[in-house]
Design a protein around this motif. Structure first.
Motif, PDB file in Angstrom:
ATOM      1  N   TRP A 144      -4.299  -5.362   0.693  1.00 35.77           N
ATOM      2  CA  TRP A 144      -4.387  -3.834  -0.319  1.00 35.77           C
ATOM      3  C   TRP A 144      -3.579  -4.237  -1.674  1.00 35.77           C
ATOM      4  CZ3 TRP A 144      -7.179   0.350   0.989  1.00 35.77           C
ATOM      5  CH2 TRP A 144      -7.478   0.687   2.227  1.00 35.77           C
ATOM      6  N   ASP A 160       0.808  -1.589   0.066  1.00 38.12           N
ATOM      7  CA  ASP A 160       0.102   0.479  -0.239  1.00 38.12           C
ATOM      8  C   ASP A 160       1.063   0.969  -0.351  1.00 38.12           C
ATOM      9  OD1 ASP A 160      -2.201   1.437   0.161  1.00 38.12           O
ATOM     10  OD2 ASP A 160      -2.756   1.193   2.545  1.00 38.12           O
ATOM     11  N   ILE A 186     -12.192  -4.432   2.361  1.00 42.08           N
ATOM     12  CA  ILE A 186     -11.272  -3.688   1.578  1.00 42.08           C
ATOM     13  C   ILE A 186     -11.668  -2.873   0.030  1.00 42.08           C
ATOM     14  CG2 ILE A 186      -8.904  -2.626   0.020  1.00 42.08           C
ATOM     15  CD1 ILE A 186      -7.986  -4.893   2.204  1.00 42.08           C
TER      16      ILE A 186
END
Length: 890
Positions: free
Chosen positions: A80, A50, A145
């Motif tokens: 992510w 990320d 997410i």
């Protein structure tokens, strides 16, 4: 063969571990075996890549290598970022930093049996509780997410900055040759005492600990960014002087799940990504320093730090990090970025480095954080314990609990099934009751004593406008000339330039207007090249819309841009479609979860089986750039680079039509995009001339199966229809003129030997060479490994493009059939196409064609010199960027 390969691989890595352990005693003494000097402290970083992880990674890479040595980076792929995009992103960062020596591990295709046996190279695509024998599975925790903006898409592309800034080296993902996460962890930790820093979910490291417990002795310390113990979320609060009605959101919560606080206000993303894995790590007996939200909430990226960072960009790594941070600010959903975006992982890297340095020098304390000891655990299930329901596969489907867990123990309660789990909702309350992933303070046998960072220390320089000591260190470290990045893309090539190629169709007659709807599978990319080779008087390809709920993740749209650039067609608009099926939650993975995430699935398609980086790089790319005009809260730096959506491309093409023109659509993926167009534009049907649908399986007298091989209970579905059955109903049961190219016909066009032979004997163009290379690779993989048994699925998809372009010249047979699509909200039957005499929905079905002529036709088309590539490869491109352009020479 596969069983032998796995045993051989496991034995090979055990031998590597044994050899490494022979020298570990020397390393354990803190002495470099070669020089006799004090050895640097070895670090393994496990990251989800990320934005804030990039800052943490750079901070570690910039440390004095005689003191700290980052030996390996493994990628957490159930959070992510997506594996294929993340690994190539990491390779480019390491190339920029001149650190191609660092081991990189990602994924793996091993599994865990029902009895809890962990096979080699489990890839970490799924949380431990849901990990089966393959990489196919649901997104129980990951659905928290976002998939698109502000989530995985923006991380995979780094908002578009990745391709515009980073250089491209030689390392890349290659199928069956990429080191797995477990291989890299074994090699690194076996070689000597290692500090492990975890800044993603804990799946990878938990699997390592559970599989190789004897190597725990080589793990000196674990630093963890994650969880919340006594934290109170400062975001989502109503201002005290609010003049309009305001409903608090996460305000005061222990956790930070902004998509799921109404069911779970206690968890933080990294721990929530795999609570059971985090439990294994916390209870491993290895010393732990936890940097939870308690501490990171005290170090937001405030305006003073942000603007100081803006003034300190003397290195490539500082520039890349600032550009990434600025894009996060510019695309933030509200005006509270500087109070809501924290130095999560980067602060953790600072805390780790300071503690490692001070502990080695027998100094107490930490330069950047206040640390205290607490007794905590990780909650993995909710009380009451021992009441087994279908939510908990560790108990509910086993007579003997998996992994030898205790019946009625702390793992035996209800496990949160998703972000909308009804069990977690409290009637009349905006806060849920679930605690999955909560790093809870407690006493008793479940408690683990860990060192916890409670707050960021203030800057000791009272004259500085930076209020945190770590801010000062971070800017100093990133701008040091030592261990600095050596180049970006523009300095890598002295004559780098971005050129858009557009075909000149002036005074040329044009054929039917075409939009190609693809899900970016290998077959779709070959189909795209075939369409681009077609004479303009036959088809006029005006737009491409991509489905992001198929065989590739949304960020793979960059490969579409590269193909168009190679073929000199940067004038064609490309629109991004939805990432979820019609009628399913935006945060979810229903149907698309049937696609393998590892080898032979998303990992390979996102990298186009390792060949995407051989394509020339297009100046166009998927970006997070946006504008107020399109609904963003503010204009970003370059709103003109905004990535169009699929419906917007439809509108553009429709607007360009002459009065007598209509649009022909070829679909080769789930029908999500076309269904959304029909539902959003009530006049769409009036301007659609015909639709060619590659997909569907119609049962024949031989009772042949479909191709959804990952769901054995669904014998008769075909992937393109299965991936969005409601969209298939909207399209196939409409009044449109539809030609269906079903699986039975695709299978007649799916002979690798026949097409490869035809391509080898045709004259070569850059595009035919690329197709030959790709198909040869797919065929080779299919023959070598059972994970690639389904490669002919992609080969058959090319039939749709060939039939669209040359159907009138092909010896063919069509039948009219009345069909019905099954969509019962059951993956065991959804997506099946049924011939129903009671139905009024009539479609044309391609039932036969001359397959021998077909292969020659494809090869001849791709080998034609007309409409061939204007720049054939990245190698050709880098050669042109390395010499002065002809028109600029004196």
């Amino acid at each position: 063969m596969e069983k032998w390969r796995r045993k051989k691989t496991a034995a090979s890595w055990r031998r590597t571990a044994a050899v490494a352990l022979m020298v570990s005693a020397v390393v354990a003494a803190g002495v470099d075996a070669a020089t006799g000097k004090a050895a640097p402290q070895r670090i393994l970083l496990d990251t989800d890549m990320d934005t804030d992880d990039l800052l943490a990674l750079m901070y570690l890479l910039k440390q004095n290598r005689s003191e700290f040595e980052l030996k390996a980076v493994t990628i957490n792929v159930n959070a992510w970022s997506d594996a294929g995009h993340a690994v190539n992103h990491l390779y480019d960062i390491l190339y920029m930093m001149d650190r191609d020596d660092i081991l990189v591990g990602v994924g793996g295709d091993g599994g865990i049996s029902d009895d809890g046996t962990i096979y080699p190279n489990v890839g970490g695509y799924l949380p431990l509780i849901d990990q089966g024998i393959t990489t196919v599975g649901e997104c129980r925790y990951r659905q928290a997410i976002p998939v698109e903006g502000g989530g995985r898409l923006d991380v995979d592309t780094n908002g578009g900055i990745r391709r515009s800034f980073l250089p491209q080296g030689n390392r890349r993902y290659i199928p069956l040759h990429q080191p797995t996460t477990q291989q890299v962890m074994i090699e690194t930790i076996s070689a000597g005492p290692t500090t492990v820093i975890l800044i993603g979910s804990h799946t990878n490291f938990a699997i390592f600990l559970m599989t190789y417990p004897h190597l725990k002795r080589n793990v000196e310390h674990i630093y963890i960014m994650g969880g919340g113990v006594r934290s109170k979320n400062p975001t989502g609060c109503c201002p005290q002087n609010a003049t309009s009605p305001c409903t608090p959101q996460q305000c005061g919560d222990i956790g930070n799940l902004f998509t799921s606080y109404n069911t779970n206000p206690n968890a933080e993303f990294n721990i929530f990504g795999d609570p059971f894995a985090a439990y294994q790590v916390f209870h491993s007996g290895i010393p732990i320093t936890l940097v939870p939200l308690d501490a990171t909430n005290t170090i937001p990226v405030n305006k003073e730090f942000f603007y100081a960072f803006q003034q300190h960009q003397s290195t490539f790594e500082a520039q890349y990090c600032f550009k990434s941070l600025k894009m996060a600010r510019d695309t933030w959903s509200d005006d509270q970025f500087h109070a809501s975006y924290f130095m999560w992982d980067s602060f953790t890297s600072g805390v780790a480095i300071s503690s490692m340095r001070n502990d080695k020098n027998f100094q107490h304390g930490n330069d950047f954080a206040e640390l205290i000891y607490m007794n905590v655990t990780v909650i993995t299930s909710n009380e009451p314990y021992g009441v087994y329901d279908s939510s908990n596969p560790l108990f509910s489907v086993h007579t003997i609990p998996k992994f030898g867990l205790e019946k009625g123990g702390v793992h035996s309660g209800h496990v949160q099934t998703g972000i909308t789990d009804n069990f977690c909702l409290i009637k009349g309350s905006r806060k849920g009751r679930c605690e999955d992933g909560y790093t809870k303070e407690m006493s008793g046998p479940e408690a683990v004593r860990v060192r916890v960072a409670t707050k960021a220390k203030p800057n000791t320089d009272k004259n500085s406008h930076l209020n945190r000591e770590f801010f000062k260190s971070f800017l100093k470290v990133l701008t040091l000339s030592e261990n600095s990045g050596r180049l970006d893309i523009m300095s890598q090539f002295p004559f780098y330039r971005e050129v858009l190629y557009k075909s000149d169709f002036v005074n040329k007659s044009k054929g039917k207007v075409v939009i190609f709807d693809m899900d970016m599978s290998p077959g779709d990319f070959i189909s795209l090249i075939y369409l681009l080779k077609a004479p303009t008087e036959v088809i006029d390809l005006k737009g491409i819309i991509v489905s992001c709920n198929g065989w590739a993740n949304a960020a793979t749209i960059d490969v579409v841009y590269d193909i168009l650039h190679m073929m000199g067609r940067d004038d064609i608009s490309v629109g991004r479609g939805n990432s979820t099926a019609l009628g399913t939650p935006t945060l979810g993975c229903k149907y698309v979860s049937a696609i393998p995430q590892g080898s032979g699935g998303l990992l390979d398609c996102d990298t186009l089986y390792g060949l995407a980086r051989s394509l020339p790089r297009s100046p166009r790319r998927c970006t997070a750039e946006n504008s107020v005009e399109h609904g963003a809260p503010r204009n970003t730096g370059h709103p003109e680079l905004r990535q169009p959506l699929a419906f917007e491309v439809w509108q553009v093409v429709k607007k360009q039509l002459y009065p007598s023109e209509k649009i022909t659509i070829l679909t080769s993926g789930p029908l999500t995009n076309l269904a959304n167009i029909l539902l959003s534009d009530k006049n769409a049907s009036s301007v659609i001339e015909s639709v060619y649908v590659v997909g569907g399986h119609i049962r024949d007298e031989n009772d042949t199966n479909g191709n959804v091989f990952t769901i054995p209970s669904n014998r008769y579905a075909e992937f393109n229809i299965f991936l969005d059955p409601l969209a298939a109903i909207v399209v196939l049961e409409s009044t449109l003129d539809i030609t269906l190219i079903p699986l039975s016909s695709q299978r007649k066009a799916a002979s690798f030997p026949a097409l490869l032979e035809a391509l080898k004997h045709a004259q070569h163009t850059p595009e035919s060479s690329f197709v030959l290379h790709l198909l040869s690779l797919l065929h080779d993989l299919q023959q070598k490994h059972k994970l690639y048994h389904h490669m002919d699925i992609f080969l058959g998809e090319l039939l749709g493009a060939v039939y669209l372009v040359e159907g009138s010249n092909m010896e063919q047979s069509l039948q009219l059939k009345t069909i019905r699509i099954v969509a019962n909200n059951s993956t065991s039957t959804d997506g099946q196409v049924v011939v129903d005499q009671q139905s009024t929905h009539l479609v044309k079905v391609l039932v036969d064609f001359d397959s021998e002529e077909y292969y020659e036709r494809v090869a001849n088309y791709l080998s034609k010199r007309e409409r061939s590539a204007v720049i054939g490869s990245f190698a050709e491109q880098r050669a042109s960027w390395s010499r002065q352009p002809e028109n600029s020479r004196v």
